[in-house]
Design a protein around this motif. Sequence first.
Motif, PDB file in Angstrom:
ATOM      1  N   ARG A   1      32.071  46.864  34.585  1.00 11.52           N
ATOM      2  CA  ARG A   1      31.449  45.721  33.896  1.00 11.52           C
ATOM      3  C   ARG A   1      30.284  46.190  33.032  1.00 11.52           C
ATOM      4  O   ARG A   1      30.089  45.716  31.907  1.00 11.52           O
ATOM      5  CB  ARG A   1      30.987  44.718  34.948  1.00 11.52           C
ATOM      6  CG  ARG A   1      30.253  43.511  34.392  1.00 11.52           C
ATOM      7  CD  ARG A   1      31.175  42.432  33.896  1.00 11.52           C
ATOM      8  NE  ARG A   1      30.415  41.226  33.632  1.00 11.52           N
ATOM      9  CZ  ARG A   1      29.789  40.953  32.478  1.00 11.52           C
ATOM     10  NH1 ARG A   1      29.870  41.803  31.459  1.00 11.52           N
ATOM     11  NH2 ARG A   1      29.107  39.837  32.337  1.00 11.52           N
TER      12      ARG A   1
ATOM     13  N   ASP B   1      38.093  35.776  44.176  1.00 10.07           N
ATOM     14  CA  ASP B   1      39.067  34.689  44.261  1.00 10.07           C
ATOM     15  C   ASP B   1      40.306  35.191  45.009  1.00 10.07           C
ATOM     16  O   ASP B   1      41.047  36.033  44.503  1.00 10.07           O
ATOM     17  CB  ASP B   1      39.449  34.206  42.854  1.00 10.07           C
ATOM     18  CG  ASP B   1      40.251  32.909  42.884  1.00 10.07           C
ATOM     19  OD1 ASP B   1      40.485  32.373  43.989  1.00 10.07           O
ATOM     20  OD2 ASP B   1      40.643  32.427  41.803  1.00 10.07           O
TER      21      ASP B   1
ATOM     22  N   ARG C   1      33.567  40.390  38.568  1.00  7.39           N
ATOM     23  CA  ARG C   1      34.744  39.921  39.307  1.00  7.39           C
ATOM     24  C   ARG C   1      35.272  41.036  40.212  1.00  7.39           C
ATOM     25  O   ARG C   1      35.409  42.179  39.783  1.00  7.39           O
ATOM     26  CB  ARG C   1      35.826  39.456  38.338  1.00  7.39           C
ATOM     27  CG  ARG C   1      35.452  38.168  37.620  1.00  7.39           C
ATOM     28  CD  ARG C   1      36.499  37.719  36.645  1.00  7.39           C
ATOM     29  NE  ARG C   1      36.112  36.454  36.020  1.00  7.39           N
ATOM     30  CZ  ARG C   1      36.723  35.921  34.969  1.00  7.39           C
ATOM     31  NH1 ARG C   1      37.759  36.562  34.424  1.00  7.39           N
ATOM     32  NH2 ARG C   1      36.316  34.777  34.462  1.00  7.39           N
ATOM     33  N   TYR C   2      35.567  40.625  41.453  1.00  8.03           N
ATOM     34  CA  TYR C   2      36.070  41.587  42.435  1.00  8.03           C
ATOM     35  C   TYR C   2      37.318  40.984  43.100  1.00  8.03           C
ATOM     36  O   TYR C   2      37.261  40.494  44.225  1.00  8.03           O
ATOM     37  CB  TYR C   2      34.985  41.894  43.469  1.00  8.03           C
ATOM     38  CG  TYR C   2      35.364  42.957  44.486  1.00  8.03           C
ATOM     39  CD1 TYR C   2      35.981  44.146  44.087  1.00  8.03           C
ATOM     40  CD2 TYR C   2      35.088  42.781  45.840  1.00  8.03           C
ATOM     41  CE1 TYR C   2      36.327  45.115  45.010  1.00  8.03           C
ATOM     42  CE2 TYR C   2      35.429  43.749  46.778  1.00  8.03           C
ATOM     43  CZ  TYR C   2      36.047  44.909  46.359  1.00  8.03           C
ATOM     44  OH  TYR C   2      36.405  45.876  47.271  1.00  8.03           O
ATOM     45  N   PRO C   3      38.447  41.027  42.387  1.00  8.92           N
ATOM     46  CA  PRO C   3      39.668  40.406  42.903  1.00  8.92           C
ATOM     47  C   PRO C   3      40.306  41.247  44.005  1.00  8.92           C
ATOM     48  O   PRO C   3      40.097  42.469  44.066  1.00  8.92           O
ATOM     49  CB  PRO C   3      40.574  40.352  41.667  1.00  8.92           C
ATOM     50  CG  PRO C   3      40.127  41.511  40.842  1.00  8.92           C
ATOM     51  CD  PRO C   3      38.639  41.617  41.050  1.00  8.92           C
TER      52      PRO C   3
ATOM     53  N   SER D   1      32.160  37.837  42.135  1.00  8.43           N
ATOM     54  CA  SER D   1      33.047  36.672  42.154  1.00  8.43           C
ATOM     55  C   SER D   1      34.387  37.094  42.723  1.00  8.43           C
ATOM     56  O   SER D   1      35.064  37.975  42.175  1.00  8.43           O
ATOM     57  CB  SER D   1      33.224  36.113  40.735  1.00  8.43           C
ATOM     58  OG  SER D   1      34.069  34.978  40.744  1.00  8.43           O
TER      59      SER D   1
ATOM     60  N   SER E   1      39.902  27.613  43.479  1.00  7.74           N
ATOM     61  CA  SER E   1      39.765  28.559  42.365  1.00  7.74           C
ATOM     62  C   SER E   1      39.116  27.894  41.162  1.00  7.74           C
ATOM     63  O   SER E   1      38.336  28.523  40.436  1.00  7.74           O
ATOM     64  CB  SER E   1      41.136  29.129  41.985  1.00  7.74           C
ATOM     65  OG  SER E   1      41.669  29.913  43.027  1.00  7.74           O
TER      66      SER E   1
ATOM     67  N   GLU F   1      31.165  30.107  38.417  1.00  4.57           N
ATOM     68  CA  GLU F   1      31.026  31.314  37.609  1.00  4.57           C
ATOM     69  C   GLU F   1      30.551  30.965  36.202  1.00  4.57           C
ATOM     70  O   GLU F   1      29.659  31.626  35.651  1.00  4.57           O
ATOM     71  CB  GLU F   1      32.362  32.040  37.561  1.00  4.57           C
ATOM     72  CG  GLU F   1      32.316  33.386  36.880  1.00  4.57           C
ATOM     73  CD  GLU F   1      33.659  34.101  36.917  1.00  4.57           C
ATOM     74  OE1 GLU F   1      34.158  34.486  35.834  1.00  4.57           O
ATOM     75  OE2 GLU F   1      34.211  34.283  38.025  1.00  4.57           O
TER      76      GLU F   1
END
Length: 449
Positions: free
Chosen positions: A107, A200, A77-79, A198, A57, A64
């Motif tokens: 975004r 994680d 970001r696409y958690p 992105s 991470s 990033e």
Amino acid sequence: MPNLTYASWPFRSPGALPPDEAARWWNECYHKSDVARTAAGWSHWRVILGGPGSGKSVLLAALETAELVEGRSFVVRYPPSRWPGASHALVKDGNHLAQIMAAIALRLRDYLGNLPAEVARLTAGQRTVLRWMMDDYLGRRAFERWADGLPDEAARPLQDIPSEKLYTSTTQPLEVVGQIDEAVNLIRRLGFQRVVLSVDVDSREAQSQLSALGELFSWLELMQQPGLAMMAAVPRAAAEEVDLVARARGRVNFARLDWALDQVRAVTERCLQAALNDRSVRLEQLATPDALTALGERLAAEYGEVSPQGWVWLTETLLYCGSRDSAGLPLGADSADRLWRDLCARHFPLELIAGRGVWRGPRFIAIDPQPLRFLDILWRSHEPINIDSPGMESVLGDARNPKNLMHTLARRLRQAIEPDPSRPIYLISDRGEGGYWLDNVVRSGRDGV
């Protein structure tokens, strides 16, 4: 080492720090490994694989940051919390394309809200696309609510933009490609070269999102657009379970994070020196080599491999103990048991996974059904639990001696979850009739409470 005091920021995630301390963390604590250099050289789809506490991470955050500093990529970001079926998915019942388009729209809304003059860059057709993205993926009147909050000069070009249903499918291949092209072209008009997703994924999320993780990479063929890229951090075990490398079919660059003990010790000492503002200090001033070896073996057993996170947290625990009694430094091997309990209490809080067991830091511990029901009642209660506490009848049933059964369940729980069952740090009890309660736990949406 008299009057030992230390700064806590080197032992925290840089993303959780205020800007000045985060900048110091990246400058003084971050270790740019060979894997990091390799991953930084890749430009399209790249995935970092690593075990718990391997720093994947952190490496993703570094990549990033580099993308943002260059200013050529529009990072979205696409958690996993926004993946299909997740608790915070943006589009109810939507697939990965729907959730990704919603994340891009969100975004864009924030970006253009902060820089409203940029709206003037967009063509009339792209303003229509922007309205469609917001209304279709962020909800009814999302575009109008957003436009109403803009300054008059920025809002003027958005007046009378028609609300059109430009695309109707998130599965039909040509419509999928069309939507991605629309989003990329709009973002390129704003001066960026590409969109970078992105992602994680931590070990705990991966357990409940294995199917969605595999499905995400099954979309690769349709999402192979030069203006769309992805960088992801994925637990190695989860990647193996869904056969991620095979699913990628050569379209993704994979970087594997593996650490040798000497590399981890170097990372650890950077944090130690930053915490004490002393470039000469070494770990052996806090603990003897025998103690470090014994604790290192326990960390390797807990993480399943050599982990920089584990060693960094061990260092913080040594500093914490030294701040209370610096005259006792360096701590010897006879202090290893106490240090391990302190480390678990400070850095490995329990997290309940409903119906399955608990996470103790990086390690998942499965628990048998009856003690797990007892743990669930403890978890939900804000008061000590006794045999007559609400819900205990479902655990104790018609036992002839319910108090003995409760103590037996407590003993079984401690055997499962405690680093030292004879000196508990999680399941606490009063020697009298005060009952049982939990300490050093963290509650989340996964525990069902």
